[in-house]
Scaffold this motif. Structure first.
Motif, PDB file in Angstrom:
ATOM      1  N   VAL A 129      99.213  27.638  18.889  1.00 52.57           N
ATOM      2  CA  VAL A 129      99.616  27.860  20.281  1.00 52.57           C
ATOM      3  C   VAL A 129      98.494  28.532  21.064  1.00 52.57           C
ATOM      4  N   THR A 130      97.684  29.308  20.374  1.00 50.76           N
ATOM      5  CA  THR A 130      96.536  29.937  21.037  1.00 50.76           C
ATOM      6  C   THR A 130      95.581  28.858  21.535  1.00 50.76           C
ATOM      7  N   ASP A 131      95.307  27.863  20.663  1.00 56.86           N
ATOM      8  CA  ASP A 131      94.496  26.717  21.088  1.00 56.86           C
ATOM      9  C   ASP A 131      95.161  26.033  22.279  1.00 56.86           C
ATOM     10  N   PHE A 132      96.488  25.816  22.154  1.00 54.46           N
ATOM     11  CA  PHE A 132      97.182  25.071  23.206  1.00 54.46           C
ATOM     12  C   PHE A 132      97.077  25.776  24.555  1.00 54.46           C
ATOM     13  N   ASP A 133      97.221  27.081  24.557  1.00 51.73           N
ATOM     14  CA  ASP A 133      97.160  27.851  25.797  1.00 51.73           C
ATOM     15  C   ASP A 133      95.812  27.639  26.497  1.00 51.73           C
ATOM     16  N   TYR A 134      94.737  27.788  25.740  1.00 54.09           N
ATOM     17  CA  TYR A 134      93.403  27.616  26.301  1.00 54.09           C
ATOM     18  C   TYR A 134      93.114  26.142  26.611  1.00 54.09           C
ATOM     19  N   GLU A 135      93.427  25.279  25.649  1.00 58.54           N
ATOM     20  CA  GLU A 135      93.081  23.860  25.779  1.00 58.54           C
ATOM     21  C   GLU A 135      93.841  23.168  26.918  1.00 58.54           C
ATOM     22  N   SER A 136      95.092  23.574  27.147  1.00 53.77           N
ATOM     23  CA  SER A 136      95.849  22.926  28.219  1.00 53.77           C
ATOM     24  C   SER A 136      95.265  23.300  29.575  1.00 53.77           C
ATOM     25  N   ARG A 137      94.807  24.554  29.722  1.00 54.98           N
ATOM     26  CA  ARG A 137      94.190  24.942  30.990  1.00 54.98           C
ATOM     27  C   ARG A 137      92.834  24.248  31.174  1.00 54.98           C
ATOM     28  N   LEU A 138      92.096  24.133  30.072  1.00 55.47           N
ATOM     29  CA  LEU A 138      90.811  23.427  30.125  1.00 55.47           C
ATOM     30  C   LEU A 138      91.027  21.956  30.504  1.00 55.47           C
ATOM     31  N   ALA A 139      92.063  21.340  29.902  1.00 51.39           N
ATOM     32  CA  ALA A 139      92.347  19.926  30.173  1.00 51.39           C
ATOM     33  C   ALA A 139      92.719  19.717  31.645  1.00 51.39           C
ATOM     34  N   LEU A 140      93.527  20.622  32.184  1.00 51.51           N
ATOM     35  CA  LEU A 140      93.932  20.502  33.589  1.00 51.51           C
ATOM     36  C   LEU A 140      92.732  20.721  34.512  1.00 51.51           C
ATOM     37  N   THR A 141      91.865  21.653  34.138  1.00 53.00           N
ATOM     38  CA  THR A 141      90.652  21.895  34.923  1.00 53.00           C
ATOM     39  C   THR A 141      89.778  20.646  34.940  1.00 53.00           C
ATOM     40  N   ASN A 142      89.586  20.067  33.763  1.00 49.22           N
ATOM     41  CA  ASN A 142      88.738  18.880  33.678  1.00 49.22           C
ATOM     42  C   ASN A 142      89.331  17.702  34.449  1.00 49.22           C
ATOM     43  N   ARG A 143      90.668  17.575  34.404  1.00 51.80           N
ATOM     44  CA  ARG A 143      91.301  16.481  35.152  1.00 51.80           C
ATOM     45  C   ARG A 143      91.176  16.716  36.656  1.00 51.80           C
ATOM     46  N   ALA A 144      91.268  18.002  37.059  1.00 53.56           N
ATOM     47  CA  ALA A 144      91.100  18.323  38.479  1.00 53.56           C
ATOM     48  C   ALA A 144      89.675  18.010  38.941  1.00 53.56           C
ATOM     49  N   LEU A 145      88.711  18.171  38.055  1.00 55.97           N
ATOM     50  CA  LEU A 145      87.312  17.956  38.425  1.00 55.97           C
ATOM     51  C   LEU A 145      86.990  16.482  38.626  1.00 55.97           C
ATOM     52  N   THR A 146      87.376  15.632  37.672  1.00 55.17           N
ATOM     53  CA  THR A 146      86.966  14.212  37.751  1.00 55.17           C
ATOM     54  C   THR A 146      88.077  13.216  37.446  1.00 55.17           C
ATOM     55  N   GLY A 147      89.265  13.707  37.089  1.00 50.72           N
ATOM     56  CA  GLY A 147      90.334  12.777  36.719  1.00 50.72           C
ATOM     57  C   GLY A 147      90.303  12.381  35.254  1.00 50.72           C
ATOM     58  N   VAL A 148      89.349  12.917  34.508  1.00 47.61           N
ATOM     59  CA  VAL A 148      89.267  12.574  33.084  1.00 47.61           C
ATOM     60  C   VAL A 148      90.501  13.124  32.359  1.00 47.61           C
ATOM     61  N   GLU A 149      91.056  12.313  31.454  1.00 46.07           N
ATOM     62  CA  GLU A 149      92.223  12.741  30.685  1.00 46.07           C
ATOM     63  C   GLU A 149      91.782  13.375  29.366  1.00 46.07           C
ATOM     64  N   THR A 150      92.646  14.207  28.797  1.00 41.87           N
ATOM     65  CA  THR A 150      92.374  14.791  27.484  1.00 41.87           C
ATOM     66  C   THR A 150      93.471  14.372  26.523  1.00 41.87           C
ATOM     67  N   VAL A 151      93.076  13.902  25.361  1.00 43.01           N
ATOM     68  CA  VAL A 151      94.022  13.568  24.300  1.00 43.01           C
ATOM     69  C   VAL A 151      93.895  14.624  23.204  1.00 43.01           C
ATOM     70  N   PHE A 152      95.027  15.220  22.829  1.00 44.00           N
ATOM     71  CA  PHE A 152      95.035  16.234  21.774  1.00 44.00           C
ATOM     72  C   PHE A 152      95.492  15.631  20.457  1.00 44.00           C
ATOM     73  N   VAL A 153      94.786  15.971  19.406  1.00 49.06           N
ATOM     74  CA  VAL A 153      95.198  15.573  18.059  1.00 49.06           C
ATOM     75  C   VAL A 153      95.541  16.849  17.293  1.00 49.06           C
ATOM     76  N   PRO A 154      96.746  16.901  16.717  1.00 51.35           N
ATOM     77  CA  PRO A 154      97.108  18.108  15.976  1.00 51.35           C
ATOM     78  C   PRO A 154      96.272  18.248  14.710  1.00 51.35           C
ATOM     79  N   ALA A 155      95.798  19.452  14.459  1.00 47.96           N
ATOM     80  CA  ALA A 155      95.018  19.700  13.244  1.00 47.96           C
ATOM     81  C   ALA A 155      95.853  19.363  12.024  1.00 47.96           C
ATOM     82  N   ASP A 156      95.210  18.807  11.019  1.00 51.00           N
ATOM     83  CA  ASP A 156      95.869  18.592   9.739  1.00 51.00           C
ATOM     84  C   ASP A 156      96.265  19.966   9.177  1.00 51.00           C
ATOM     85  N   ALA A 157      97.485  20.053   8.632  1.00 46.74           N
ATOM     86  CA  ALA A 157      98.001  21.353   8.174  1.00 46.74           C
ATOM     87  C   ALA A 157      97.030  22.069   7.231  1.00 46.74           C
TER      88      ALA A 157
END
Ligand code: ADP
Length: 163
Positions: free
Chosen positions: A96-124
């Motif tokens: 969830v720590t990754d998710f908190d940071y990564e979701s804000r980063l993804a939204l920032t990047n999409r706001a900048l150029t429209g690029v999408e981010t795909v998340f892959v869950p880490a293998d357990a």
């Protein structure tokens, strides 16, 4: 390369590359026509491995995956994505720590150029592994072979000796 060719960019520090990174590269390569793995150069950070060393290791680890390219870049990830024709950023999620940071980063990047981010869950079995943890364990003389491939462990050991 036609417009039907979907290129994804997997950006990261990769200091050093770990089993977790290798897993994301393999799974990303299976999802996209082309995957660019790119080492982000951050002149402010003092890395353990040089950018060239990280690229060489990533090339070795991605060997056999014909649709994977390894590059490096400086500056904004979204600008580099545009330069290499990537419409998707690939990122791994460990917690969830990754998710908190990564979701804000993804939204920032999409706001900048429209690029999408795909998340892959880490293998357990790799979800606890991080570059900083590997560096800390290695610095204190611990065994990192459960966290990184053999070629990486060797490069980390050599880099520690040079310090
Ligand atoms: P950054 O500084 O960009 O976070 P990292 O090299 O730490 O660079 O991580 C690059 C990407 O790989 C990030 O999306 C991160 O979440 C993912 N990642 C790192 N370690 C793992 C792991 N053990 N399993 C899955 N994904 C990981």
């Amino acid at each position: 390369m036609g417009s039907s060719c979907r290129t994804a960019l997997y950006p990261g520090t990769f200091d050093p590359p770990t089993f977790g990174h290798v897993d994301i590269i393999r799974r990303g390569a299976a999802m996209f026509d082309e995957l660019v793995v790119a080492v982000g150069e951050n002149p402010a950070k003092k890395p353990l491995l040089t950018v060239a060393a990280r690229m060489e290791l990533l090339r070795e680890l991605a060997g056999g995956l014909g649709t994977v390219r390894v590059e490096s870049y400086e500056g904004l990830t979204v600008d580099y994505a545009a330069r290499c024709g990537a419409t998707v950023l690939l990122r791994g999620l460990r917690s969830v720590t990754d998710f908190d940071y990564e979701s804000r980063l993804a939204l920032t990047n999409r706001a900048l150029t429209g690029v999408e981010t795909v998340f892959v869950p880490a293998d357990a079995q790799y979800a606890f592994i991080s570059g900083s943890l590997v560096r800390d364990v290695a610095r204190l003389g611990g065994d990192i072979t459960s966290m990184v491939p053999a070629c990486v462990a060797e490069a980390v050991r050599a880099a520690m000796k040079r310090r």
